[in-house]
Motif scaffolding. Structure first.
Motif, PDB file in Angstrom:
ATOM      1  N   GLN A  88      94.602  -6.694  10.509  1.00 47.80           N
ATOM      2  CA  GLN A  88      95.467  -7.893  10.631  1.00 47.80           C
ATOM      3  C   GLN A  88      96.629  -7.637  11.606  1.00 47.80           C
ATOM      4  O   GLN A  88      97.802  -7.694  11.245  1.00 47.80           O
ATOM      5  N   ILE A  89      96.251  -7.368  12.834  1.00 43.80           N
ATOM      6  CA  ILE A  89      97.206  -6.921  13.841  1.00 43.80           C
ATOM      7  C   ILE A  89      97.869  -8.092  14.565  1.00 43.80           C
ATOM      8  O   ILE A  89      97.211  -9.074  14.915  1.00 43.80           O
ATOM      9  N   ASP A  90      99.176  -7.948  14.803  1.00 41.06           N
ATOM     10  CA  ASP A  90      99.940  -8.987  15.520  1.00 41.06           C
ATOM     11  C   ASP A  90     100.177  -8.650  16.991  1.00 41.06           C
ATOM     12  O   ASP A  90     100.514  -9.529  17.788  1.00 41.06           O
ATOM     13  N   GLY A  91     100.106  -7.382  17.336  1.00 40.70           N
ATOM     14  CA  GLY A  91     100.390  -6.993  18.726  1.00 40.70           C
ATOM     15  C   GLY A  91      99.899  -5.574  18.994  1.00 40.70           C
ATOM     16  O   GLY A  91      99.602  -4.818  18.066  1.00 40.70           O
ATOM     17  N   ILE A  92      99.822  -5.252  20.280  1.00 36.47           N
ATOM     18  CA  ILE A  92      99.283  -3.941  20.669  1.00 36.47           C
ATOM     19  C   ILE A  92     100.327  -3.176  21.477  1.00 36.47           C
ATOM     20  O   ILE A  92     100.959  -3.738  22.373  1.00 36.47           O
ATOM     21  N   VAL A  93     100.463  -1.914  21.165  1.00 38.59           N
ATOM     22  CA  VAL A  93     101.345  -1.043  21.941  1.00 38.59           C
ATOM     23  C   VAL A  93     100.516   0.130  22.465  1.00 38.59           C
ATOM     24  O   VAL A  93      99.687   0.683  21.746  1.00 38.59           O
TER      25      VAL A  93
END
Lengths: 387, 465
Positions: free
Chosen positions: B375-380
Motif C-alpha cells: 500500500q505504497i504512496d510514493g517511491i524514493v
C-alpha cells in the motif's frame, strides 16, 4: 588528411564526418543494419546473417541532453553519448541492436537501450569474466544462442559455411588494418595517428567487403608517400578503452608528437587478434572474443611466482607494441567512471614503469570541453620526454 | 578527524526494532572475530555478499571478511575519507566504486605498515589467506577489486567465481538457456571447492554442506515471511532497520545465528503488530525504497522521513531473497546444483510476470508488486555516484513505471469544463550522494528535497480525498 586531391582519403574523411552515410545509402537499397557497441560483439555472426554490423559512435561535439532524461550521469560518458545520439535518431537506419556483457555501464543499461530505441531486434551477449574451460564452454553456448536468435530475425539459418566465410573476410580486414600500422613504424611515420583513427573508425561501419576494398585503396595511396609528411617528434602510444573520435589524436599531434601506436578498442585491441581458421567456427569465435581480445573486463588469472610476471602476462601486449613501434612515451587515456580500466591504472603504470616508459595518465569526460586542460598536461608531458 | 565529524558520529540512528539495535555490536564482534581468527591461524577469505558461496565457505570453516561491509562501516563511522584519499594517491580514480577504493586504501596502508592503520575502525580488516572474486553479470568492481589489491599483497591468491544469469530478452525464454547456465555455475562452484581444498588443506564435508544449504533455504523462507509482516498498517519495521537486518541476511547466510536472528525478529514484529505499534505513532505516508544502496554515513535520514510521518515498509535494496518454494527448484540431492538453481531462479524470478504486462520489465514489475502489496504512496531511490551496478537504470525504471502504472485516481478539468476521472503515477524522489564518500553529501540539500517530496505526497493525498 594531409594530401591534396586525394580522392580515397577524401572519401574516408567524408564517411567520418557524415557518420552513417554509407549505412543509410545501403539501407535505402534494402540492406538491414544491426547496431552494436564495443569490441566484444562478434561481428562475424552479424555479417554471416547478411546484416551490416554498424558500430555506434558517440559525438564529443554534441552535448548530452536527451540521453540524460533516461540515464544517470554516473555512467561511462562515452556510452552516454552513444545513447544520446541514438535517442536523437542519428542512427535510425538500424533495425537491431546487440550489446555485450562488457561493463556495468553497458550491461545495466541494456533494458534502457532496448525500450528507448524500440528496434525490431535486440540481443545481449553474455560473456563470462574468466577464460577457464567451463567459461569457454558457456560462452560457446551463448554464441549459439545468439546465432539462433539472429538467424530467426534474418529468416535464415546461419550455417557453419556462412560463418567460415565471414571469419575469412573479417580476418582479411584485420590483416589490412595491420598493414596500415606498418606505415607508422618509420621515423617520422608515413601516416599520422589521426589518419589511422579516421580510417579505422570508418572501417567499423562498412560492410566488411567494402571495408576491405577501402583499406586496399587507402594502403595503395599511402604507400605512394615517399617522404613522411610529418616531422620527427616524440613517438606516443595511447593506451585505454574506446576512443572513437579523432580529436584526441589531433590534440596530441598538434602538441608536437606523433601517435604511432595504440592499445585501444578501435585499434590494436580489436584489429590485432584474428579468429582461427578451420574447426568449429563458433569455437574459434569464442576463443577470439573471450581470450584473444585483451580487455580488462576479462579477468586473467595470476601467472608466475612474482607480481612482475603477472603484469607481463596481463600487459605484455602493450610492451610488445612499445618495442615494435619504438615508442617514447605512453598516454593512458580513460573516461571517467570506467571501472574495468580504472582499477587497472596503478598496475598498468607499474608495468610501464618497469619498462622505464614515461606515462601520462589522463581521466577525461567524453567532450571537447576539456581540450584546453588536456593540452596543457600533454604539452608538459612532451616537454618532459623531450628533455 | 574533525571534532565536528566526531559529534556527527555520536548522533546515532534510532531503530524501530530491538533486533536491528543488536546488529551494530554483532558486526563489531564479527569484524573483531576476523582479526582474532587471523591470530589463531584460521583460514580467512576476502569475500563478497550474495555470491552463492556462503554455505560453501561456512561448511569449510573459512572465516569470511566481507570487504564491502568493512568499507560501509568506515563510511558509517565517517572515517572513510583517509582511505579514499590514499587510494586516490595510488592513482585510483575517485569516480570508481568507493567500497573498493576504501578497501584498497586500507589494505595498501596496512601492508605498508605491517600492522593495522592507526585507529582503524573496529580494530581493522584482517589480511586474508585468499580472496574470492565474483564475475557476475553486474558489478565490475567485484571482478577487478581483488586483482587490484594483489599489487599490495601479491602472495594472496584469488579465485574468481563465474556467476552469470540471463538478462531479460523478448525472444528468449529462460527455460531455453538455463541448462547451460546451471552447468556453468555448478562447474564454477566445484572449481571453487577444489581451490579452497588446496588452500586450506581440508576436504569438503559434503553432508555438512547439504545441511547448511538446507539451513540457507529455510533462512530465505523465514526472512521472506518475516519481511512480509511489514505489510501491516502501521508497519512495524522500516527500511532504516532493514539496512541493519541485511547483515544476518547476507553476511550470515548458512549460519544458525543468522536463522535465529530472523526467528527473533519475526516474533518481535508479530508482537508489535498485535500491539499496533508502528515505526511512527501517526503513519501518514508509506514509501517504497525502490533502488540504490543507502548512504551509510547518513542513515539518520530515515529518521528524518519518520519525523514527517513517512515510513518505508519495503525496499528492493538488500531484499536478496525470494521464498524458496516459489522458485520451483528441481529435485536434486546435490547441494551445489541446489545453489546453482537458487541463484538462477532468484535472478530471473520476475521475468514471467514482466512478460504479462506490455512495456514492463522485471525490475519495474517488482516495484509494482511491492507498491500493491505494501500500500505504497510514493517511491524514493538513491543514486550513489560511485556505483554503476545498482544505480544505473533507476531514472528509466521510474519513467517506465510512470508510463505503465498509474494507480492514483484524480479528477481533472476537461476541455468542456467538465470534471473527468483520470489516474496518475505515484510521486517519486531520487536522492543523490554516495555509499561511502561523505564529500558527496549535503544534509541541508537532502532534507530540503525530502521536505519538498513530503509536500508533494501531502498534496497528492489531499487531491485524492
Amino acid at each position: 588528411m594531409n594530401e591534396k586531391d586525394s580522392d580515397i582519403l577524401s572519401k574516408v574523411e567524408n564517411y567520418y564526418q557524415d557518420y552513417g552515410l554509407r549505412a543509410r545509402e545501403l539501407k535505402d537499397q534494402g540492406q538491414k543494419v544491426i547496431a552494436y557497441l564495443c569490441s566484444l560483439v562478434p561481428v562475424e555472426i552479424i555479417s554471416a546473417a547478411g546484416f551490416l554490423p554498424f558500430r555506434i559512435r558517440g559525438d564529443v561535439h554534441e552535448p548530452i541532453t536527451k540521453g540524460d532524461t533516461q540515464l544517470e550521469t554516473i555512467a561511462c560518458p562515452f556510452m552516454r553519448s552513444c545513447f544520446d545520439v541514438s535517442l536523437k535518431r542519428r542512427y535510425d537506419f538500424c533495425e537491431g541492436l546487440v550489446l555485450p556483457h562488457a561493463c556495468d555501464s553497458i550491461t545495466r543499461t541494456y533494458s534502457v537501450w532496448r525500450y528507448s530505441l524500440d528496434l525490431p531486434y535486440s540481443h545481449f551477449i553474455n560473456l563470462p569474466h574468466t577464460v577457464r574451460g567451463p567459461s569457454m564452454d558457456f560462452f560457446k553456448a551463448e554464441l549459439e544462442t545468439f546465432r539462433k536468435s539472429l538467424g530467426r530475425f534474418a529468416g535464415k539459418e546461419i550455417s557453419d559455411g556462412d560463418l567460415a566465410e565471414s571469419i575469412d573476410l573479417h580476418n582479411e580486414n584485420r590483416n589490412k588494418a595491420r598493414a596500415l600500422y606498418e606505415l607508422r613504424k618509420s621515423d617520422p611515420p608515413l601516416v599520422s595517428g589521426t589518419e589511422i583513427a579516421t580510417i579505422l573508425t570508418v572501417g567499423m561501419r562498412l560492410p566488411v567487403k567494402e571495408a576491405n576494398n577501402l583499406f586496399d585503396e587507402v594502403l595503395e595511396k599511402l604507400k605512394q608517400r615517399k617522404e613522411a609528411p610529418f616531422k620527427k617528434a616524440p613517438r606516443i602510444l595511447i593506451d585505454g578503452a574506446c576512443v572513437d573520435n579523432i580529436d584526441f589524436f589531433k590534440l596530441i599531434e598538434d602538441s608536437g608528437a606523433n601517435v604511432v601506436a595504440d592499445s585501444l578498442c578501435i585499434g590494436t585491441r580489436d584489429y590485432w587478434p584474428k579468429t582461427e581458421v578451420g574447426g568449429n567456427p563458433v569455437d574459434t569465435l569464442a576463443h577470439r572474443y573471450l581470450d584473444k581480445i585483451n580487455c580488462p573486463r576479462t579477468y586473467r588469472e595470476k601467472v608466475g611466482e612474482t607480481y612482475q610476471e603477472d603484469l607481463e602476462s596481463r600487459f605484455g601486449d602493450v610492451g610488445s607494441l612499445i618495442k615494435e613501434f619504438n615508442v617514447d612515451g605512453v598516454i593512458l587515456y580513460l573516461y571517467k567512471y570506467c571501472d574495468p580500466f580504472g582499477f587497472e591504472v596503478p598496475a598498468r603504470k607499474a608495468y610501464l614503469d618497469s619498462l622505464k616508459m614515461p606515462v601520462l595518465y589522463l581521466e577525461d569526460e567524453y567532450s571537447t570541453g576539456t581540450i584546453g586542460r588536456l593540452r596543457t598536461r600533454i604539452q608538459a608531458f612532451l616537454e618532459m620526454i623531450g628533455s | 578527524m574533525a571534532e565536528e565529524q566526531k559529534k556527527e558520529e555520536r548522533k546515532r540512528r534510532r531503530h524501530a526494532t530491538e533486533a536491528a539495535g543488536k546488529i551494530g555490536p554483532m558486526v563489531k564482534a564479527t569484524i573483531g572475530g576476523t582479526v582474532k581468527a587471523r591470530e589463531e591461524g584460521k583460514s580467512i577469505a576476502y569475500a563478497f555478499i550474495v555470491c552463492s558461496y556462503d554455505e560453501i565457505i561456512r561448511a569449510m570453516d573459512i572465516v569470511p571478511v566481507w570487504t564491502e561491509n568493512y568499507a560501509g562501516i568506515c563510511g558509517a563511522k565517517r572515517d572513510a575519507t583517509r582511505f579514499l584519499e590514499r587510494a586516490e594517491s595510488l592513482n585510483f580514480s575517485r569516480s570508481l566504486c568507493t567500497y573498493a577504493l576504501c578497501g584498497l586504501g586500507f589494505d595498501q596502508w596496512r601492508e605498508e605498515l605491517g600492522e593495522m592503520p592507526p585507529d582503524a575502525p573496529w580494530g581493522g580488516q584482517a589480511k586474508p589467506d585468499f580472496m574470492l572474486s565474483s564475475g557476475q553479470i553486474l558489478c565490475d568492481p567485484r571482478n577487478k577489486w581483488y586483482q587490484a589489491v594483489q599489487q599490495y599483497m601479491p602472495d594472496v591468491p584469488i579465485y574468481n567465481v563465474g556467476l552469470p544469469w540471463p538478462l531479460y530478452e523478448d525472444d528468449i525464454d529462460v527455460a531455453d538457456v538455463e541448462d547451460y547456465y546451471i552447468k556453468y555455475i555448478v562447474e564454477e562452484l566445484r572449481g571453487l571447492i577444489k581451490f579452497l581444498e588446496r588452500q586450506t588443506g581440508r576436504k569438503m564435508d559434503w553432508d555438512r554442506l547439504s545441511e547448511l544449504v538446507d539451513l540457507g533455504e529455510r533462512t530465505w523462507n523465514l526472512i521472506w515471511e518475516t519481511y512480509e509482516l511489514r505489510r501491516a498498517v502501521p508497519t512495524p519495521m522500516g527500511t532504516g532497520d532493514a539496512m541493519n537486518t541485511m547483515v544476518p541476511m547476507v553476511f550470515m547466510l548458512g549460519t544458525q545465528e543468522g536463522y535465529d536472528f530472523f526467528l527473533e525478529l519475526n516474533k518481535e514484529l508479530k508482537d508489535k503488530i498485535a500491539r499496533k505499534e508502528g515505526v511512527v505513532k501517526d503513519e501518514k505516508y508509506r514509501l517504497l525504497w525502490g533502488g540504490g544502496l543507502p548512504s551509510w554515513f547518513a542513515l539518520t535520514d530515515f529518521n528524518y522521513f519518520n519525523s514527517k510521518g513517512a515510513v518505508f515498509p519495503v525496499e528492493t535494496t538488500y531484499r536478496m531473497i525470494e521464498p524458496i518454494y516459489r522458485l520451483n527448484i528441481p529435485d536434486t540431492n546435490d547441494p551445489i546444483e541446489r545453489l546453482a538453481w537458487r541463484w538462477i531462479r532468484y535472478w530471473t524470478y520476475w521475468y514471467d510476470k514482466a512478460r504479462k504486462r506490455p512495456g514492463s520489465e522485471p525490475d519495474v514489475e517488482r516495484l509494482i508488486q511491492y507498491i500493491e502489496d505494501y500500500q505504497i504512496d510514493g517511491i524514493v531511490m538513491h543514486e550513489a555516484f560511485s556505483c554503476r551496478t545498482w544505480h544505473l537504470g533507476l531514472i528509466w525504471q521510474l519513467n517506465q513505471l510512470k508510463k505503465i502504472y498509474k494507480p492514483i485516481p484524480v479528477l481533472r478539468l476537461g476541455s468542456n469544463r467538465q470534471k473527468k476521472g483520470e489516474k496518475r503515477e505515484l510521486p517519486s524522489l531520487i536522492l543523490e550522494s554516495d555509499i561511502v564518500d561523505i564529500s558527496s553529501y549535503s544534509e541541508v540539500d537532502t532534507r530540503n528535497r525530502i521536505d519538498a517530496f513530503i509536500e508533494t505526497l501531502e498534496q497528492t493525498k489531499k487531491n485524492n480525498r
